[in-house]
Design a protein around this motif. Structure first.
Motif, PDB file in Angstrom:
ATOM      1  N   UNK A 145       3.156   6.866 -18.433  1.00 40.49           N
ATOM      2  CA  UNK A 145       2.131   7.711 -17.821  1.00 40.49           C
ATOM      3  C   UNK A 145       2.338   8.026 -16.339  1.00 40.49           C
ATOM      4  N   UNK A 146       3.282   7.406 -15.684  1.00 37.71           N
ATOM      5  CA  UNK A 146       3.573   7.734 -14.287  1.00 37.71           C
ATOM      6  C   UNK A 146       4.717   8.737 -14.282  1.00 37.71           C
ATOM      7  N   UNK A 147       4.392   9.991 -14.024  1.00 40.63           N
ATOM      8  CA  UNK A 147       5.412  11.042 -14.021  1.00 40.63           C
ATOM      9  C   UNK A 147       6.489  10.795 -12.970  1.00 40.63           C
ATOM     10  N   UNK A 148       6.149  10.076 -11.916  1.00 41.69           N
ATOM     11  CA  UNK A 148       7.097   9.826 -10.840  1.00 41.69           C
ATOM     12  C   UNK A 148       8.230   8.885 -11.257  1.00 41.69           C
ATOM     13  N   UNK A 149       8.010   8.065 -12.289  1.00 40.58           N
ATOM     14  CA  UNK A 149       9.020   7.084 -12.691  1.00 40.58           C
ATOM     15  C   UNK A 149      10.093   7.747 -13.558  1.00 40.58           C
ATOM     16  N   UNK A 161       0.815  -1.220   0.000  1.00 41.44           N
ATOM     17  CA  UNK A 161       0.000   0.000   0.000  1.00 41.44           C
ATOM     18  C   UNK A 161       0.849   1.271   0.000  1.00 41.44           C
ATOM     19  N   UNK A 162       1.891   1.325   0.835  1.00 44.08           N
ATOM     20  CA  UNK A 162       2.744   2.514   0.880  1.00 44.08           C
ATOM     21  C   UNK A 162       3.493   2.713  -0.438  1.00 44.08           C
ATOM     22  N   UNK A 163       3.929   1.617  -1.029  1.00 41.04           N
ATOM     23  CA  UNK A 163       4.590   1.696  -2.328  1.00 41.04           C
ATOM     24  C   UNK A 163       3.644   2.161  -3.419  1.00 41.04           C
ATOM     25  N   UNK A 164       2.403   1.696  -3.353  1.00 36.56           N
ATOM     26  CA  UNK A 164       1.397   2.126  -4.322  1.00 36.56           C
ATOM     27  C   UNK A 164       1.158   3.639  -4.209  1.00 36.56           C
ATOM     28  N   UNK A 165       1.057   4.139  -2.987  1.00 37.31           N
ATOM     29  CA  UNK A 165       0.866   5.576  -2.760  1.00 37.31           C
ATOM     30  C   UNK A 165       2.062   6.355  -3.315  1.00 37.31           C
ATOM     31  N   UNK A 166       3.263   5.854  -3.074  1.00 36.61           N
ATOM     32  CA  UNK A 166       4.472   6.510  -3.580  1.00 36.61           C
ATOM     33  C   UNK A 166       4.472   6.561  -5.110  1.00 36.61           C
ATOM     34  N   UNK A 167       4.089   5.456  -5.740  1.00 42.18           N
ATOM     35  CA  UNK A 167       4.054   5.405  -7.203  1.00 42.18           C
ATOM     36  C   UNK A 167       3.083   6.440  -7.767  1.00 42.18           C
ATOM     37  N   UNK A 168       1.904   6.544  -7.165  1.00 47.11           N
ATOM     38  CA  UNK A 168       0.879   7.453  -7.679  1.00 47.11           C
ATOM     39  C   UNK A 168       1.110   8.910  -7.289  1.00 47.11           C
ATOM     40  N   UNK A 213       6.082  12.917 -23.252  1.00 43.84           N
ATOM     41  CA  UNK A 213       5.051  11.896 -23.053  1.00 43.84           C
ATOM     42  C   UNK A 213       4.152  11.745 -24.279  1.00 43.84           C
ATOM     43  N   UNK A 214       3.802  12.858 -24.917  1.00 51.71           N
ATOM     44  CA  UNK A 214       2.923  12.802 -26.086  1.00 51.71           C
ATOM     45  C   UNK A 214       3.564  12.028 -27.235  1.00 51.71           C
ATOM     46  N   UNK A 236      11.534   8.193  -9.019  1.00 52.78           N
ATOM     47  CA  UNK A 236      11.433   6.771  -8.692  1.00 52.78           C
ATOM     48  C   UNK A 236      12.092   5.885  -9.742  1.00 52.78           C
ATOM     49  N   UNK A 237      12.704   4.826  -9.257  1.00 54.17           N
ATOM     50  CA  UNK A 237      13.232   3.775 -10.124  1.00 54.17           C
ATOM     51  C   UNK A 237      12.457   2.511  -9.793  1.00 54.17           C
ATOM     52  N   UNK A 238      11.831   1.915 -10.816  1.00 56.81           N
ATOM     53  CA  UNK A 238      11.116   0.647 -10.656  1.00 56.81           C
ATOM     54  C   UNK A 238      11.991  -0.441 -11.245  1.00 56.81           C
ATOM     55  N   UNK A 239      12.439  -1.360 -10.409  1.00 65.37           N
ATOM     56  CA  UNK A 239      13.247  -2.482 -10.881  1.00 65.37           C
ATOM     57  C   UNK A 239      12.555  -3.778 -10.480  1.00 65.37           C
ATOM     58  N   UNK A 240      12.524  -4.729 -11.382  1.00 65.68           N
ATOM     59  CA  UNK A 240      11.842  -5.991 -11.130  1.00 65.68           C
ATOM     60  C   UNK A 240      12.404  -7.065 -12.052  1.00 65.68           C
ATOM     61  N   UNK A 241      12.146  -8.313 -11.706  1.00 69.15           N
ATOM     62  CA  UNK A 241      12.636  -9.398 -12.556  1.00 69.15           C
ATOM     63  C   UNK A 241      11.523  -9.909 -13.468  1.00 69.15           C
ATOM     64  N   UNK A 242      11.958 -10.494 -14.576  1.00 71.79           N
ATOM     65  CA  UNK A 242      11.046 -11.124 -15.532  1.00 71.79           C
ATOM     66  C   UNK A 242      11.404 -12.606 -15.641  1.00 71.79           C
TER      67      UNK A 242
END
Length: 192
Positions: free
Chosen positions: A124-128, A88-95, A151-152, A102-108
């Motif tokens: 579309x997430x300006x924070x990223x 939840x806190x991470x979701x709030x931070x993202x939005x 973005x456009x 923000x840097x979003x790192x994840x594995x595939x």
């Protein structure tokens, strides 16, 4: 919001310690603190793979890093993606996070490049500021918003491409859009 991979017939690649220890150091940051920030990102990427391997069956794990506060929010997903609702806190931070902090790192697990959900979040997430997909085989895909990110234009080139070609179309026009993309391969150690 969810980060989902494209479902393919490919199976999940199990993460090994060798893979974790051989991932490349991605250079995302420049400037006076670049060395420390890039080193921190390297360790964060290794931790993503370690947690996925040891705590999540090599399925998806994500970390959302606020580069200003240095706070990291962890997310655990399944074999096809991650829901940001899992923290939840991470979701709030993202939005609600500040622009390009923000840097979003994840594995595939299936060793794919960015999914459509990844791309939508990146665009579309300006924070990223940057998005990283670490393949379970050790390859690292990195997308970074430069100061001239438009973005456009990014949306235009993404939407005009056929399904399956959308990400590649963004990469093809990366200079015009104001992003850069890199794919790094693992550092394989030579044995004598």
């Amino acid at each position: 919001m969810e980060f989902r991979q494209i479902k393919t017939g490919l199976g999940i690649t199990l993460i090994t310690n060798e893979t974790i220890n051989s991932i490349a150091k991605v250079r995302v940051f420049e400037g006076k603190d670049a060395k420390e920030l890039n080193e921190y990102l390297y360790e964060l990427n290794k931790k993503v793979l370690s947690l996925a391997k040891n705590k999540n069956k090599s399925w998806e794990v994500g970390a959302l890093w606020n580069t200003v506060t240095n706070k990291v929010y962890w997310f655990r997903g399944n074999d096809t993606g991650i829901s940001v609702k899992s923290n939840k806190n991470g979701e709030i931070e993202l939005y609600n996070g500040s622009r390009k902090t923000l840097v979003w790192t994840h594995n595939h697990p299936r060793n794919r490049e960015f999914s459509s959900a990844d791309m939508n979040s990146f665009i579309f997430r300006e924070s990223i500021l940057a998005m990283i997909a670490i393949c379970n085989d050790g390859r690292i895909h990195t997308l970074f918003k430069m100061t001239n990110f438009n973005e456009d234009k990014c949306t235009y080139y993404y939407n005009m491409a056929k399904p399956g070609e959308k990400f590649r179309n963004v990469v093809k026009h990366q200079n015009e859009i104001g992003v850069w993309y890199r794919c790094s391969v693992p550092n394989k150690r030579r044995t004598v």
